[in-house]
Design an enzyme around this catalytic site. Structure first.
Site, mmCIF file in Angstrom:
data_model
loop_
_atom_site.group_PDB
_atom_site.id
_atom_site.type_symbol
_atom_site.label_atom_id
_atom_site.label_comp_id
_atom_site.label_asym_id
_atom_site.label_seq_id
_atom_site.Cartn_x
_atom_site.Cartn_y
_atom_site.Cartn_z
ATOM 1 N N GLU A 271 0.693 -1.101 0.018
ATOM 2 C CA GLU A 271 0.040 -0.088 -0.123
ATOM 3 C C GLU A 271 1.060 1.007 -0.023
ATOM 4 O OE1 GLU A 271 -2.881 0.634 3.084
ATOM 5 O OE2 GLU A 271 -3.322 -1.592 3.374
ATOM 6 N N GLU A 320 -13.514 5.275 -1.072
ATOM 7 C CA GLU A 320 -14.663 4.462 -0.365
ATOM 8 C C GLU A 320 -15.079 5.290 0.483
ATOM 9 O OE1 GLU A 320 -12.690 0.510 1.019
ATOM 10 O OE2 GLU A 320 -10.818 1.766 0.226
ATOM 11 N N LYS A 323 -15.466 5.040 4.819
ATOM 12 C CA LYS A 323 -14.283 4.736 5.776
ATOM 13 C C LYS A 323 -14.474 5.881 6.714
ATOM 14 C CE LYS A 323 -10.744 2.593 4.913
ATOM 15 N NZ LYS A 323 -9.282 2.222 4.292
ATOM 16 N N GLU A 328 -9.604 9.046 5.087
ATOM 17 C CA GLU A 328 -9.824 7.831 4.429
ATOM 18 C C GLU A 328 -10.527 7.666 3.546
ATOM 19 O OE1 GLU A 328 -7.773 5.349 5.695
ATOM 20 O OE2 GLU A 328 -6.524 6.683 6.818
#
Length: 348
Positions: A271, A320, A323, A328
């Protein structure tokens, strides 16, 4: 994964180049993307897989064996896959080999036409983290049981087994040559993982974020150093010269592995990325700069490992929205409508 010699790496790059010309595309097979699914507005998995093909994203990381995603990947052997074992499943897999065999059957063998590359047994587990400390003793036994099940299925030489760790398991990372794991967890947690990887020739997966290093210390960490845009050396470390923080962090991990007796274990960045909103220096331009420059850089290796491409996965493929905290939600290269946030090419 075991370190390839420079000659083999050069041959692989040449072969990729030849295949790319044949397909009228120039591929950078070293850079992939993480496909997170904590959102309620994502396109169907079939459309996301098509999006990856459209933008020449040849490697993806899944945090769990999502059936709809794996089904969508069936037959698309141009995309290789890291698939994760959920943290909550690790203790059961570690304690019962039959559970491990069932996991492999249901999530790997069932999808025989998916090009699996690695199985990541857990994500960012650490004995020092209150949320995962209880799982930590089970990580290596679970890796071993998954490995045994994979080997018994005949895929042992093709699908490697590892675990994705946070860069925070390094207690020292500056200068890069001083890189070392946290002493309190090295003998009980890190060493067994590293020894397993040495034995099985698996990769050391690490989640590595220059963004957080910069955002937590803007006084001492230069933004251009974090974004790959420094025009000259920023950190001199003996014979090694660093113009970007990403390479310095990767080499700190390389140095830590060498000290742990695993100099030949390959660091794979499972990541990395830069958010486009929600925090310090989170702009579209900075996100574009980081991710675009990352793609251009990883093929060159690091000062400690020049010429050896760094297999790297950008977080995140699509924003997303479920999150938290707010930052995030903004790591995606693409919006949920499948439009890129900024111009980007995964071709080097």
């Amino acid at each position: 994964m075991a370190k390839q010699c420079f000659k083999k790496a050069a041959f692989v790059r040449m072969l990729i180049s030849v295949l790319s010309v044949a397909c009228s595309q120039t591929a950078d097979a070293q850079t992939g993307a993480c496909y997170g699914t904590i959102a309620d507005n994502l396109p169907p998995a079939t459309e996301v897989v098509a999006l990856c093909s459209q933008y020449n994203i040849q490697r993806i990381r899944l945090f769990n064996p999502n059936p709809s995603v794996l089904q969508a990947l069936q037959g698309n052997t141009n995309i290789s896959v890291i698939v994760g074992v959920a943290n909550e499943d690790i203790i059961g897999i570690a304690s019962d080999a039959n559970v491990a065999r069932s996991w492999v059957q249901n999530n790997i063998l069932k999808y025989g036409n998916v090009n699996f590359r690695y199985i990541a047994v857990g994500n960012e587990i650490s004995p020092l983290d209150g949320g995962s400390a209880g799982i930590a003793p089970s990580v290596v036994p679970a890796m071993q049981n998954i490995y045994n099940a994979i080997s018994a299925s005949g895929l042992g030489g093709r699908v490697k087994v590892s675990t994705a760790l946070s860069f925070g398991v390094l207690g020292t990372s500056y200068p890069p040559s001083a890189g070392a794991f946290i002493p309190e967890i090295q003998s009980s947690f890190i060493n067994p993982i590293v020894q397993f990887l040495v034995k099985t020739q698996g990769p050391f997966l690490v989640n590595l974020y220059p963004y957080f290093a910069y955002a937590s210390n803007t006084k001492d960490v230069r933004l251009d150093y974090a974004l790959f845009t420094s025009p000259s050396t920023v950190v001199s470390d003996g014979p090694y010269q660093y113009q970007n923080l990403f390479n310095a962090m990767v080499d700190a991990a390389n140095a830590a592995l060498q000290k742990a007796g695993a100099a030949d274990v390959e660091v794979v960045v499972s990541e990395t990325g830069w958010p486009s909103a929600g925090g310090t220096a989170t702009t579209l331009d900075n996100a574009r700069s980081y991710n675009s420059n990352l793609i251009k850089s990883v093929g060159n290796g690091t000062p400690r490992k020049p010429g050896k491409p760094i297999e790297t996965y950008i977080f995140d493929l699509i924003d997303e929205n479920q999150k938290s905290p707010e930052i995030e939600k903004h790591w995606g290269v693409f919006l949920p409508n499948k439009q890129p946030k900024y111009p980007i090419s995964f071709a080097k």
